[in-house]
Every structure is written in structure tokens, then in C-alpha cells.
Write a protein that holds these residues in place. Structure first.
Motif: not given
Length: 99
Positions: A13-14, A16-19, A72, A75
Motif C-alpha cells: 500500500k505504501w 502504491i501511494d508513494h511510487k 500498478e 492493483d
């Protein structure tokens, strides 16, 4: 009793949020470790050490970008709760089973 997310799930999740931050941190770690490794080799010129460090970091960055693209894609396709059913696919399935 509901358990919290696993460590791997929270890391995913981290990422995905901070690619871009993840790729940048990996690049910085890669170039730093490559410079440290190359500096321990005394028979190389400084310019060659820097070029090797840049090449190693560039390869690591490309690998990180590919990994980020895979995360990505996964997801978007599956999300965090498993495979998604496309609304057009579900409409097709609903209409194809009419008698």
C-alpha cells in the motif's frame, strides 16, 4: 476478530501511494552502495568509479520502475480485495444467460 493488514500488505500500500518516492529512495540507495563498493577498489580511476556507480544505479532504477509498473497493473486489475469484474464483462455475462 479482524486482524490488521500484514506487513507485506502495508508495504504494498505504501509503494502504491508513494511510487516516485520509492523509486527515488531505491535509486539513492543503489548509487550510494555502488559508490561505496567502487571506492573500496583502489586500482580504478575516480571517473571510472563514478561511471560504474551511475550505471548500477540506472539499472536498479529501471528495475524499480518496472516493478512499480507491475504493482500498478496488479492493483488496477485485482485491487486489494482480489480480482475485479469489469462492468462490461458482468453486463455481458448477465445478458448471455437469458433464456
Amino acid at each position: 476478530m479482524a486482524e490488521g493488514p500484514s506487513k507485506i500488505e502495508s508495504m504494498r500500500k505504501w509503494v502504491i501511494d508513494h511510487k516516485l518516492r520509492a523509486v527515488g529512495c531505491l535509486w539513492l540507495t543503489g548509487i550510494s552502495s555502488s559508490i561505496a563498493y567502487n571506492w573500496s577498489r583502489p586500482n580504478m580511476k575516480t571517473s571510472v568509479k563514478i561511471i560504474h556507480a551511475r550505471l548500477h544505479a540506472q539499472a536498479l532504477t529501471l528495475a524499480a520502475l518496472v516493478g512499480s509498473a507491475c504493482v500498478e497493473y496488479y492493483d488496477n486489475k485485482y485491487g486489494s480485495s482480489g480480482p475485479k469484474v469489469d462492468k462490461y464483462t458482468s453486463q455481458y455475462l448477465a445478458h448471455s444467460h437469458k433464456d
